[in-house]
Design a protein around this motif. Structure first.
Motif, short mmCIF file in Angstrom:
data_model
loop_
_atom_site.label_atom_id
_atom_site.label_comp_id
_atom_site.label_asym_id
_atom_site.label_seq_id
_atom_site.Cartn_x
_atom_site.Cartn_y
_atom_site.Cartn_z
N ALA A 169 4.79 2.96 -8.99
CA ALA A 169 4.20 4.20 -9.48
C ALA A 169 5.23 5.33 -9.49
O ALA A 169 5.31 6.11 -10.45
N VAL A 170 6.02 5.42 -8.41
CA VAL A 170 7.06 6.46 -8.35
C VAL A 170 8.12 6.22 -9.42
O VAL A 170 8.57 7.16 -10.09
N ARG A 171 8.51 4.95 -9.62
CA ARG A 171 9.52 4.64 -10.62
C ARG A 171 9.02 4.96 -12.02
O ARG A 171 9.76 5.56 -12.83
N ARG A 172 7.76 4.62 -12.32
CA ARG A 172 7.22 4.89 -13.65
C ARG A 172 7.08 6.39 -13.89
O ARG A 172 7.37 6.88 -14.98
N SER A 173 6.64 7.14 -12.88
CA SER A 173 6.52 8.59 -13.05
C SER A 173 7.89 9.24 -13.24
O SER A 173 8.03 10.18 -14.03
N THR A 174 8.89 8.73 -12.53
CA THR A 174 10.25 9.27 -12.70
C THR A 174 10.78 8.99 -14.10
O THR A 174 11.39 9.87 -14.74
N GLU A 175 10.55 7.78 -14.59
CA GLU A 175 10.99 7.44 -15.94
C GLU A 175 10.27 8.28 -16.98
O GLU A 175 10.89 8.73 -17.96
N THR A 176 8.98 8.51 -16.78
CA THR A 176 8.23 9.35 -17.73
C THR A 176 8.74 10.78 -17.72
O THR A 176 8.91 11.40 -18.79
N ALA A 177 8.97 11.34 -16.53
CA ALA A 177 9.47 12.72 -16.44
C ALA A 177 10.85 12.84 -17.09
O ALA A 177 11.13 13.82 -17.79
N LEU A 178 11.71 11.85 -16.89
CA LEU A 178 13.04 11.88 -17.48
C LEU A 178 12.96 11.78 -19.00
O LEU A 178 13.68 12.50 -19.73
N GLY A 223 -4.30 -7.79 2.85
CA GLY A 223 -3.30 -7.78 1.80
C GLY A 223 -3.01 -6.42 1.20
O GLY A 223 -2.23 -6.31 0.26
N VAL A 224 -3.64 -5.37 1.75
CA VAL A 224 -3.42 -4.03 1.21
C VAL A 224 -1.97 -3.59 1.42
O VAL A 224 -1.32 -3.07 0.50
N ILE A 225 -1.44 -3.81 2.64
CA ILE A 225 -0.09 -3.35 2.95
C ILE A 225 0.97 -4.06 2.11
O ILE A 225 1.81 -3.41 1.47
N PRO A 226 1.00 -5.41 2.04
CA PRO A 226 2.03 -6.06 1.21
C PRO A 226 1.87 -5.84 -0.28
O PRO A 226 2.80 -6.10 -1.04
N THR A 227 0.70 -5.36 -0.73
CA THR A 227 0.55 -5.07 -2.15
C THR A 227 0.68 -3.58 -2.46
O THR A 227 1.09 -3.21 -3.56
N PHE A 228 0.33 -2.71 -1.48
CA PHE A 228 0.36 -1.28 -1.75
C PHE A 228 1.78 -0.72 -1.80
O PHE A 228 2.08 0.15 -2.63
N MET A 229 2.68 -1.20 -0.95
CA MET A 229 4.04 -0.68 -0.94
C MET A 229 4.78 -0.95 -2.25
O MET A 229 5.39 -0.04 -2.82
N PRO A 230 4.72 -2.18 -2.79
CA PRO A 230 5.32 -2.37 -4.13
C PRO A 230 4.63 -1.55 -5.21
O PRO A 230 5.28 -1.06 -6.15
N PHE A 231 3.29 -1.40 -5.09
CA PHE A 231 2.56 -0.58 -6.05
C PHE A 231 3.02 0.87 -5.98
O PHE A 231 3.21 1.52 -7.02
N LEU A 232 3.21 1.39 -4.78
CA LEU A 232 3.69 2.77 -4.64
C LEU A 232 5.09 2.93 -5.22
O LEU A 232 5.38 3.93 -5.90
N TYR A 233 5.95 1.94 -5.00
CA TYR A 233 7.31 2.00 -5.56
C TYR A 233 7.26 1.99 -7.09
O TYR A 233 7.97 2.77 -7.73
#
Length: 245
Positions: free
Chosen positions: A188-197, A176-186
């Motif tokens: 994380a990137v979205r939250r970091s982008t929102e924080t930087a903005l 279950g790492v692959i089906p859970t890691f890809m949404p987690f990575l998305y």
């Protein structure tokens, strides 16, 4: 005096002392004493060791790996057992014990240091070391993101389970790492982008200096503890270097 009252620089000096002892001390007895002192200091200052439950699992896994490596590759001492290419020598277990104690001391001291202060304290400490606040704030932001990312991953796992993803044992968790890691990575990137903005819209980094809601003021007992720790390290280094000279 509780652990929260100590200055982060004092905690950093204590952490440096524990890491130095773990790397410089070579006997199991001395390592046991250093680990016991570290545990007793945490117990006295916090009154509990519940926050170190996870460390037991980490140490068990680390110790098992060290023991297997020493049994397979150690060639010191007397040959005790041989089966094909597998050879077990008498020094394998003592070296494994020493390595486990070193690893335990490093893991415990690291958890003790990184869980002893708030993210803002780490940021203020770096600012006191004349590190630009734009870089010092990264440490505080990283520390704040860890519990948020943990909650994000738990929510992803729960949502995937409701969709029929089977996660009942260790093998299911690995699959279950692959089906859970890809949404987690998305996320994380979205939250970091929102924080930087958000930080950019608030003018973060526009000026060379900035004010904080709190400040670090080193106390007299912090100075005494730091000087005592530095004295121990200097004496230890001198006892090792002077005989060589």
């Amino acid at each position: 005096m509780g652990l929260s009252k100590l200055d982060p620089r004092t905690k950093l000096a204590w952490y440096a002392l524990m890491i130095y002892l773990s790397l410089s001390v070579g006997t199991a007895v001395q390592l046991c004493l250093a680990l016991l002192v570290c545990i007793m200091a945490s117990l006295i200052l916090t009154g509990s060791l519940k926050q170190y439950k996870v460390m037991i699992i980490i140490i068990l896994l680390l110790g098992l790996q060290i023991l297997i490596i020493q049994l397979l590759f150690c060639r010191e001492g007397v040959l005790l057992y041989q089966w094909g290419i597998l050879k077990i020598y008498s020094e394998a277990v003592p070296l494994a014990i020493t390595g486990i104690l070193k690893g335990s001391l490093i893991v415990f001291a690291s958890m003790q240091f990184f869980t002893s202060a708030s993210p803002q304290d780490f940021t203020l400490m770096l600012v006191k070391f004349n590190i630009p606040y734009r870089y010092a704030m990264l440490v505080g932001l990283s520390a704040r993101f860890l519990p948020l990312m943990k909650a994000e991953y738990i929510s992803i796992v729960d949502s995937q389970r409701t969709r029929g993803l089977k996660m009942e044992n260790v093998w299911d968790n690995l699959k279950g790492v692959i089906p859970t890691f890809m949404p987690f990575l998305y996320r994380a990137v979205r939250r970091s982008t929102e924080t930087a903005l958000a930080m950019e819209l608030r003018g973060y980094g526009r000026s060379k200096t900035r004010t904080f809601s709190s400040d670090l003021t080193i106390k007299h007992y912090d100075i005494a503890l730091i000087l005592a720790i530095l004295l121990v390290i200097i004496i230890s280094l001198a006892s090792r270097i002077l005989p060589l000279i």
